[in-house]
Design a protein around this motif. Structure first.
Motif, PDB file in Angstrom:
ATOM      1  N   ASP A  17      43.174  38.763  92.039  1.00  0.00           N
ATOM      2  CA  ASP A  17      44.423  38.334  91.406  1.00  0.00           C
ATOM      3  C   ASP A  17      44.225  38.085  89.913  1.00  0.00           C
ATOM      4  O   ASP A  17      45.083  38.408  89.102  1.00  0.00           O
ATOM      5  N   VAL A  18      43.073  37.516  89.557  1.00  0.00           N
ATOM      6  CA  VAL A  18      42.771  37.278  88.142  1.00  0.00           C
ATOM      7  C   VAL A  18      42.630  38.616  87.410  1.00  0.00           C
ATOM      8  O   VAL A  18      43.159  38.802  86.318  1.00  0.00           O
ATOM      9  N   ARG A  19      41.938  39.564  88.040  1.00  0.00           N
ATOM     10  CA  ARG A  19      41.765  40.888  87.435  1.00  0.00           C
ATOM     11  C   ARG A  19      43.121  41.576  87.242  1.00  0.00           C
ATOM     12  O   ARG A  19      43.401  42.175  86.205  1.00  0.00           O
ATOM     13  N   ALA A  20      43.990  41.459  88.239  1.00  0.00           N
ATOM     14  CA  ALA A  20      45.323  42.056  88.133  1.00  0.00           C
ATOM     15  C   ALA A  20      46.117  41.404  86.999  1.00  0.00           C
ATOM     16  O   ALA A  20      46.776  42.095  86.213  1.00  0.00           O
ATOM     17  N   MET A  21      46.039  40.072  86.897  1.00  0.00           N
ATOM     18  CA  MET A  21      46.739  39.364  85.821  1.00  0.00           C
ATOM     19  C   MET A  21      46.222  39.797  84.457  1.00  0.00           C
ATOM     20  O   MET A  21      46.998  40.078  83.537  1.00  0.00           O
ATOM     21  N   LEU A  48      52.385  30.319  82.979  1.00  0.00           N
ATOM     22  CA  LEU A  48      51.946  29.641  81.751  1.00  0.00           C
ATOM     23  C   LEU A  48      50.569  29.025  81.935  1.00  0.00           C
ATOM     24  O   LEU A  48      49.685  29.180  81.098  1.00  0.00           O
ATOM     25  N   ARG A  49      50.392  28.322  83.032  1.00  0.00           N
ATOM     26  CA  ARG A  49      49.115  27.674  83.292  1.00  0.00           C
ATOM     27  C   ARG A  49      48.007  28.705  83.447  1.00  0.00           C
ATOM     28  O   ARG A  49      46.948  28.598  82.843  1.00  0.00           O
ATOM     29  N   ALA A  68      52.629  37.850  83.813  1.00  0.00           N
ATOM     30  CA  ALA A  68      51.521  38.719  84.170  1.00  0.00           C
ATOM     31  C   ALA A  68      50.787  38.306  85.437  1.00  0.00           C
ATOM     32  O   ALA A  68      50.030  39.099  85.979  1.00  0.00           O
ATOM     33  N   LEU A  69      50.982  37.114  85.922  1.00  0.00           N
ATOM     34  CA  LEU A  69      50.386  36.719  87.202  1.00  0.00           C
ATOM     35  C   LEU A  69      51.364  36.970  88.339  1.00  0.00           C
ATOM     36  O   LEU A  69      51.007  37.554  89.352  1.00  0.00           O
TER      37      LEU A  69
END
Length: 126
Positions: free
Chosen positions: A18-22, A68-69, A110-111
């Motif tokens: 999920d972090v990579r996708a964001m 945002l976070r 983006a997340l």
């Protein structure tokens, strides 16, 4: 930097995919848009993405919207204020981010977009 610091902070790590996708979505958005972000920040994002140096983004405890976070927690490792997961190759060197870098980094969905698309693909619902 105050903007990034004030919007970051939560509990529970977000899955690396999920972090990579964001990170991928936000990088693509920044390349396509006319933002005031400095080229060095874009280069650091590209290096982090290609080398697998993903920021540790937390999943729960958002202020306002979750994006945002999460995106604030994407910006702080670029400045060397939060650690990244170890990747392959050299990690991006810490940057001095300005106020012109912070707002473009966090102004996005983006997340929500890639995570929503991966967890809830289009098609008939039961």
């Amino acid at each position: 930097m105050r903007l990034l610091r004030s919007h970051s902070g939560a509990l529970g790590p977000l899955a690396p995919d999920d972090v990579r996708a964001m990170l991928t979505v936000r990088f693509k958005q920044l390349l396509a848009a006319s933002t005031a972000i400095h080229a060095a920040a874009l280069e650091a994002l590209a290096q982090a993405l290609s080398g697998g140096h993903l920021p540790t983004v937390r999943e729960r405890g958002a202020i306002g919207t979750g994006d945002l976070r999460a995106l604030a927690e994407l910006g702080l490792p670029l400045a060397g204020e939060l650690p990244c997961r170890a990747g392959t190759g050299p990690a991006p060197a810490p940057l001095t981010l300005t106020r012109w870098d912070a707002l473009p980094l966090i102004s996005s969905s983006a997340l929500t977009r890639p995570v929503g698309a991966c967890r809830h693909p289009p098609g008939p619902r039961p």
